[in-house]
Design a protein around this motif. Sequence first.
Motif, PDB file in Angstrom:
ATOM      1  N   LEU A  24      -4.693 -15.627  -9.212  1.00  0.00           N
ATOM      2  CA  LEU A  24      -4.510 -14.189  -9.346  1.00  0.00           C
ATOM      3  C   LEU A  24      -4.281 -13.507  -7.999  1.00  0.00           C
ATOM      4  CD1 LEU A  24      -4.412 -11.676 -11.107  1.00  0.00           C
ATOM      5  CD2 LEU A  24      -6.914 -11.547 -10.960  1.00  0.00           C
ATOM      6  N   ALA A  25      -5.029 -13.909  -6.976  1.00  0.00           N
ATOM      7  CA  ALA A  25      -4.893 -13.280  -5.664  1.00  0.00           C
ATOM      8  C   ALA A  25      -3.496 -13.523  -5.089  1.00  0.00           C
ATOM      9  CB  ALA A  25      -5.969 -13.795  -4.715  1.00  0.00           C
ATOM     10  N   ARG A  26      -3.007 -14.756  -5.223  1.00  0.00           N
ATOM     11  CA  ARG A  26      -1.668 -15.056  -4.714  1.00  0.00           C
ATOM     12  C   ARG A  26      -0.599 -14.324  -5.512  1.00  0.00           C
ATOM     13  NH1 ARG A  26      -1.363 -21.503  -3.093  1.00  0.00           N
ATOM     14  NH2 ARG A  26      -2.918 -21.415  -1.409  1.00  0.00           N
ATOM     15  N   TYR A  27      -0.794 -14.248  -6.813  1.00  0.00           N
ATOM     16  CA  TYR A  27       0.149 -13.520  -7.668  1.00  0.00           C
ATOM     17  C   TYR A  27       0.223 -12.059  -7.257  1.00  0.00           C
ATOM     18  CZ  TYR A  27       1.835 -11.076 -11.834  1.00  0.00           C
ATOM     19  OH  TYR A  27       2.506 -10.247 -12.688  1.00  0.00           O
ATOM     20  N   ARG A  28      -0.944 -11.418  -7.100  1.00  0.00           N
ATOM     21  CA  ARG A  28      -0.978 -10.009  -6.703  1.00  0.00           C
ATOM     22  C   ARG A  28      -0.356  -9.806  -5.322  1.00  0.00           C
ATOM     23  NH1 ARG A  28      -1.280  -7.385 -11.328  1.00  0.00           N
ATOM     24  NH2 ARG A  28      -3.237  -7.710 -12.470  1.00  0.00           N
ATOM     25  N   ARG A  29      -0.612 -10.737  -4.416  1.00  0.00           N
ATOM     26  CA  ARG A  29      -0.053 -10.622  -3.069  1.00  0.00           C
ATOM     27  C   ARG A  29       1.472 -10.678  -3.111  1.00  0.00           C
ATOM     28  NH1 ARG A  29       1.345 -14.631   0.835  1.00  0.00           N
ATOM     29  NH2 ARG A  29       1.316 -13.806   2.979  1.00  0.00           N
ATOM     30  N   ALA A  30       2.010 -11.622  -3.890  1.00  0.00           N
ATOM     31  CA  ALA A  30       3.461 -11.761  -3.965  1.00  0.00           C
ATOM     32  C   ALA A  30       4.109 -10.568  -4.641  1.00  0.00           C
ATOM     33  CB  ALA A  30       3.828 -13.050  -4.707  1.00  0.00           C
ATOM     34  N   MET A  31       3.554 -10.124  -5.743  1.00  0.00           N
ATOM     35  CA  MET A  31       4.123  -8.969  -6.429  1.00  0.00           C
ATOM     36  C   MET A  31       3.971  -7.714  -5.580  1.00  0.00           C
ATOM     37  SD  MET A  31       5.428 -10.227  -9.154  1.00  0.00           S
ATOM     38  CE  MET A  31       5.741  -8.870 -10.277  1.00  0.00           C
ATOM     39  N   GLY A  32       2.854  -7.620  -4.842  1.00  0.00           N
ATOM     40  CA  GLY A  32       2.632  -6.460  -3.991  1.00  0.00           C
ATOM     41  C   GLY A  32       3.657  -6.351  -2.882  1.00  0.00           C
ATOM     42  N   ALA A  33       3.973  -7.472  -2.246  1.00  0.00           N
ATOM     43  CA  ALA A  33       4.946  -7.446  -1.155  1.00  0.00           C
ATOM     44  C   ALA A  33       6.379  -7.391  -1.670  1.00  0.00           C
ATOM     45  CB  ALA A  33       4.759  -8.670  -0.264  1.00  0.00           C
ATOM     46  N   ASN A  34       6.699  -8.250  -2.638  1.00  0.00           N
ATOM     47  CA  ASN A  34       8.093  -8.430  -3.039  1.00  0.00           C
ATOM     48  C   ASN A  34       8.623  -7.359  -3.983  1.00  0.00           C
ATOM     49  OD1 ASN A  34       7.840 -10.772  -1.564  1.00  0.00           O
ATOM     50  ND2 ASN A  34       7.738 -12.119  -3.327  1.00  0.00           N
ATOM     51  N   LEU A  35       7.754  -6.798  -4.813  1.00  0.00           N
ATOM     52  CA  LEU A  35       8.197  -5.771  -5.755  1.00  0.00           C
ATOM     53  C   LEU A  35       7.610  -4.400  -5.432  1.00  0.00           C
ATOM     54  CD1 LEU A  35       9.705  -4.818  -8.217  1.00  0.00           C
ATOM     55  CD2 LEU A  35       7.845  -5.681  -9.650  1.00  0.00           C
ATOM     56  N   ASP A  36       6.271  -4.324  -5.317  1.00  0.00           N
ATOM     57  CA  ASP A  36       5.666  -3.032  -4.981  1.00  0.00           C
ATOM     58  C   ASP A  36       6.203  -2.506  -3.657  1.00  0.00           C
ATOM     59  OD1 ASP A  36       4.183  -3.310  -7.260  1.00  0.00           O
ATOM     60  OD2 ASP A  36       2.293  -3.769  -6.245  1.00  0.00           O
ATOM     61  N   GLY A  37       6.432  -3.413  -2.707  1.00  0.00           N
ATOM     62  CA  GLY A  37       6.944  -2.977  -1.407  1.00  0.00           C
ATOM     63  C   GLY A  37       8.280  -2.264  -1.512  1.00  0.00           C
ATOM     64  N   HIS A  69      10.050   5.101  -3.085  1.00  0.00           N
ATOM     65  CA  HIS A  69       9.375   6.363  -3.398  1.00  0.00           C
ATOM     66  C   HIS A  69       9.071   7.148  -2.125  1.00  0.00           C
ATOM     67  CE1 HIS A  69       6.543   9.214  -5.200  1.00  0.00           C
ATOM     68  NE2 HIS A  69       5.684   8.874  -4.243  1.00  0.00           N
ATOM     69  N   ALA A  70       8.594   6.449  -1.102  1.00  0.00           N
ATOM     70  CA  ALA A  70       8.188   7.128   0.132  1.00  0.00           C
ATOM     71  C   ALA A  70       9.366   7.673   0.918  1.00  0.00           C
ATOM     72  CB  ALA A  70       7.375   6.163   1.002  1.00  0.00           C
ATOM     73  N   ASP A 117       0.856  -1.189   0.000  1.00  0.00           N
ATOM     74  CA  ASP A 117       0.000   0.000   0.000  1.00  0.00           C
ATOM     75  C   ASP A 117       0.892   1.239   0.000  1.00  0.00           C
ATOM     76  OD1 ASP A 117      -1.510   2.271   0.972  1.00  0.00           O
ATOM     77  OD2 ASP A 117      -3.074   0.880   1.620  1.00  0.00           O
ATOM     78  N   LEU A 118       0.820   2.034  -1.051  1.00  0.00           N
ATOM     79  CA  LEU A 118       1.684   3.212  -1.166  1.00  0.00           C
ATOM     80  C   LEU A 118       1.483   4.176  -0.008  1.00  0.00           C
ATOM     81  CD1 LEU A 118       3.714   4.984  -2.637  1.00  0.00           C
ATOM     82  CD2 LEU A 118       1.851   5.813  -4.107  1.00  0.00           C
ATOM     83  N   ASP A 119       0.232   4.451   0.346  1.00  0.00           N
ATOM     84  CA  ASP A 119      -0.034   5.387   1.430  1.00  0.00           C
ATOM     85  C   ASP A 119       0.489   4.870   2.765  1.00  0.00           C
ATOM     86  OD1 ASP A 119      -1.211   7.280  -0.199  1.00  0.00           O
ATOM     87  OD2 ASP A 119      -3.237   6.506   0.076  1.00  0.00           O
ATOM     88  N   ALA A 120       0.467   3.551   2.958  1.00  0.00           N
ATOM     89  CA  ALA A 120       0.999   2.979   4.189  1.00  0.00           C
ATOM     90  C   ALA A 120       2.508   3.193   4.279  1.00  0.00           C
ATOM     91  CB  ALA A 120       0.676   1.494   4.257  1.00  0.00           C
ATOM     92  N   ASN A 121       3.196   3.117   3.147  1.00  0.00           N
ATOM     93  CA  ASN A 121       4.635   3.396   3.126  1.00  0.00           C
ATOM     94  C   ASN A 121       4.907   4.858   3.459  1.00  0.00           C
ATOM     95  OD1 ASN A 121       6.442   1.011   1.921  1.00  0.00           O
ATOM     96  ND2 ASN A 121       4.423   0.917   0.960  1.00  0.00           N
ATOM     97  N   ARG A 122       4.116   5.744   2.910  1.00  0.00           N
ATOM     98  CA  ARG A 122       4.285   7.161   3.217  1.00  0.00           C
ATOM     99  C   ARG A 122       4.040   7.440   4.694  1.00  0.00           C
ATOM    100  NH1 ARG A 122       0.836   8.924  -2.147  1.00  0.00           N
ATOM    101  NH2 ARG A 122       2.604   9.206  -3.586  1.00  0.00           N
ATOM    102  N   ALA A 123       3.005   6.799   5.244  1.00  0.00           N
ATOM    103  CA  ALA A 123       2.691   6.987   6.663  1.00  0.00           C
ATOM    104  C   ALA A 123       3.813   6.440   7.544  1.00  0.00           C
ATOM    105  CB  ALA A 123       1.372   6.302   6.993  1.00  0.00           C
TER     106      ALA A 123
END
Length: 267
Positions: free
Chosen positions: A116-129, A135-136, A77-83
Motif C-alpha cells: 500500500l505504501a509503495r502504491y500510494r507513493r507511486a500514484m502520489g508522484a505520477n498522477l497526483d503530482g 491545479h496550482a 502534496d497539494l500545498d507544496a505545489n501551490r507554494a
Amino acid sequence: MTVKGGTAVARREQTDGATLQGKVAIVTGGAGGLGRATALALGKAGARVVVADLDPQGGKEVADLVGGHFRACDVSDLDANRALVDFAQEQYGGVDIAFLNAGVTTGCGVGEDFDLARYRRAMGANLDGVVFGTHAVLPALRARGGGSIVATASLAGLAAVPLDPLYAANKHAVVGLARSLGQALAPENVRFNAVCPGYAESRIIDDLRDMLAEQGLPVIPAQAVADTVLRIVTGDGTGECWFVQADREPEPFRFRNVPGPGKPAGT
C-alpha cells in the motif's frame, strides 16, 4: 500564442533557435534525468527556470547551471505545489510554462506483492503530482493570458504493460488528462500536452538496465526527450501525447476513435 483546441496539430520544426525569452518555466523532478535535461534546454532557449525536486543538491546544481532558482517540493502534496507556484511568481512575476515531470517507479503489483505504501507513493508522484501541479499553476497561467503545461507520461501510458500494471495505470491516467484537458483548457489559451518516452535515461530505469542490455533495447538519451518537450512548448498543439522512441522521429501518437452507437435493428 494561438491554441488550436482539440486538434493534433503542432509545429515540427527543430528546436535549434527556439526562443523562450521572457518566459518563466517550472520543472518538477528537475534534479536529474529528463527534468534536468529539459530544464537546461528551456534555459538555453531563454526561459527563466524554477527547478523543483526533493533532491536539494541535484536541484540546486541544475538551477545554478541555468541561472534559475531551486525549490524543494513534494509534488504529491497539494500545498507544496501551490507554494512552488507562489515562489516562481515571487521570483519572476509569473509563470508561462509548467513541465510536470516528477515520477517514481511503482515497485509492486496487485497480487501478493502489493504494498500500500509503495502504491500510494507511486500514484502520489505520477498522477497526483500532475493533477495538483495543474491545479496550482492554472491561476498563474490565466493571469498571463495563457501558457503551456507538459506532463511526463510514458509509452506505458499508450500500451499494456503486464510486468508493471500499476505504473501503466497512472501513466494511462496522465494520457487521459492530456487528451481531455487539452480541449477543455484551449478556450483559455492554455495548452496541455504529454510526452511519452520509452526507456529513457533516468533513475526510473536503474533497476532495468541489465534487462535492457540483455535484450538489446536502446536507452533513449534524456536530451531527446528534452528536445521533444521544447518542440511541444514552442508549438501550437494541445491535447497531444508525443511518443519518444529510439531511432524514430518524435510525433503525436495517433489514437483511434472509439466506435459510435450502432443503428437499431431493422433500421
